[in-house]
Design a protein around this motif. Sequence first.
Motif, PDB file in Angstrom:
ATOM      1  N   THR A  20      52.160  98.797  -6.832  1.00 56.36           N
ATOM      2  CA  THR A  20      52.386  99.803  -5.797  1.00 56.36           C
ATOM      3  C   THR A  20      53.698  99.519  -5.076  1.00 56.36           C
ATOM      4  O   THR A  20      54.201  98.378  -5.109  1.00 56.36           O
ATOM      5  CB  THR A  20      51.245  99.807  -4.766  1.00 56.36           C
ATOM      6  OG1 THR A  20      51.332  98.601  -3.985  1.00 56.36           O
ATOM      7  CG2 THR A  20      49.886  99.898  -5.450  1.00 56.36           C
ATOM      8  N   TRP A  22      45.594 100.323   0.523  1.00 54.96           N
ATOM      9  CA  TRP A  22      45.943 101.709   0.194  1.00 54.96           C
ATOM     10  C   TRP A  22      44.936 102.310  -0.789  1.00 54.96           C
ATOM     11  O   TRP A  22      44.458 103.430  -0.604  1.00 54.96           O
ATOM     12  CB  TRP A  22      47.354 101.772  -0.376  1.00 54.96           C
ATOM     13  CG  TRP A  22      47.748 103.155  -0.846  1.00 54.96           C
ATOM     14  CD1 TRP A  22      47.856 103.601  -2.129  1.00 54.96           C
ATOM     15  CD2 TRP A  22      48.128 104.252  -0.011  1.00 54.96           C
ATOM     16  NE1 TRP A  22      48.252 104.891  -2.152  1.00 54.96           N
ATOM     17  CE2 TRP A  22      48.427 105.339  -0.864  1.00 54.96           C
ATOM     18  CE3 TRP A  22      48.226 104.418   1.369  1.00 54.96           C
ATOM     19  CZ2 TRP A  22      48.827 106.575  -0.375  1.00 54.96           C
ATOM     20  CZ3 TRP A  22      48.603 105.655   1.860  1.00 54.96           C
ATOM     21  CH2 TRP A  22      48.908 106.723   0.987  1.00 54.96           C
ATOM     22  N   HIS A  23      44.598 101.548  -1.823  1.00 54.82           N
ATOM     23  CA  HIS A  23      43.609 102.036  -2.798  1.00 54.82           C
ATOM     24  C   HIS A  23      42.252 102.257  -2.162  1.00 54.82           C
ATOM     25  O   HIS A  23      41.497 103.171  -2.548  1.00 54.82           O
ATOM     26  CB  HIS A  23      43.483 101.047  -3.954  1.00 54.82           C
ATOM     27  CG  HIS A  23      44.625 101.109  -4.926  1.00 54.82           C
ATOM     28  ND1 HIS A  23      45.162  99.993  -5.535  1.00 54.82           N
ATOM     29  CD2 HIS A  23      45.349 102.161  -5.395  1.00 54.82           C
ATOM     30  CE1 HIS A  23      46.155 100.362  -6.326  1.00 54.82           C
ATOM     31  NE2 HIS A  23      46.283 101.667  -6.241  1.00 54.82           N
ATOM     32  N   ASN A  65      42.785  95.599  -6.753  1.00 53.61           N
ATOM     33  CA  ASN A  65      43.558  96.815  -7.034  1.00 53.61           C
ATOM     34  C   ASN A  65      43.016  97.556  -8.251  1.00 53.61           C
ATOM     35  O   ASN A  65      43.143  98.780  -8.354  1.00 53.61           O
ATOM     36  CB  ASN A  65      45.033  96.465  -7.245  1.00 53.61           C
ATOM     37  CG  ASN A  65      45.773  96.270  -5.936  1.00 53.61           C
ATOM     38  OD1 ASN A  65      45.667  97.085  -5.027  1.00 53.61           O
ATOM     39  ND2 ASN A  65      46.509  95.181  -5.814  1.00 53.61           N
ATOM     40  N   GLY A  91      48.703  97.119  -1.221  1.00 51.62           N
ATOM     41  CA  GLY A  91      48.250  97.994  -2.291  1.00 51.62           C
ATOM     42  C   GLY A  91      46.734  98.112  -2.329  1.00 51.62           C
ATOM     43  O   GLY A  91      46.183  99.198  -2.563  1.00 51.62           O
TER      44      GLY A  91
END
Length: 319
Positions: A251, A315-316, A41, A312
């Motif tokens: 997140t 998503w990143h 992340n 998360g």
Amino acid sequence: KPGVQDIKSLDNASRFLYAARSVILVISAQAAVIAGLLAINAGLFDLTNFICVLVGFVVAHMISNLSNDYFGFRHGHDTPDSPRMRYTVHPLSGGVLDRRTLITGLGLLAIVGLGIAAYFFAERGWMAAAFFIAGVSLLFLYDAGPAPFKTIGLGELAVLLVWGPIMIGGGFAMITGQLSTNAMLASLPYGLGVMTILVGKHIDQIDFDSGRRIHTLPVVIGERTARFLNIAAICAIYAIIAALIGLGRLTPFAAIVVFAFPRAIRAITLMSRPRPTSPPDGYIGWPLWYHRACLGHNRVFGWAYIGGLVGGAVWHALI
């Protein structure tokens, strides 16, 4: 529990893994995975360093388990009438391991562990040395030395620190080369979860421990207070995660931990009332009661937390 003869019939490697309590090593594996996902992340993930962290955590946990049994047996804590002897076979007093197998296994684990430590000393310098010394000291002193942490009400705090900031925060630092406030904060819910397992276990064996003057935290503060401390710790797990999401340090995917709510509610419900005097019909693992509820919760919570961090990371990667 399996019988002594059942275990003795296994090969040496299998008996050693049983003695090292391999079924509980998932706790350390989860801590390593959480550290790795936090590194992803942060955009600082290194696969080689992550593998070393994962193997190092599991090896350290195995050595710690064997050390705890050795010193528990040596200090007279793990006697035939102790709870430890009732819910599983003790590897030393039960004759599961002979001296040669134990020494050989510990030697191999030590070589692997020290090799990984040396690698990180070279890669990370003082930071690796600091985390190594802190982690090894807490794990060793838990049940060793003239005043083991377990016997002076500090064992539970040591577990929180080891499986929280030291493993997850330190694991992140070893993977990335950087200290991170986010990683340290994100480590607290998992560290609290592991702590509840130990507090639950020590509540379950409070009568034995108090009779032997083994001053675990529940013995020091009392059974009822310890139960409500564990309830508060479980609530704090979710409160901290909610706060970290609100502050943008995790997140919104971390909210997937709600899937562990049923296990959390079950653990809280059990701990809100005294333990039964005898096990229900068909119950396996007595005298462990609160311990099993907290262990079951932490397993589901740990994987749910990991799932949220995976979300998360994906998503990143997409944005």
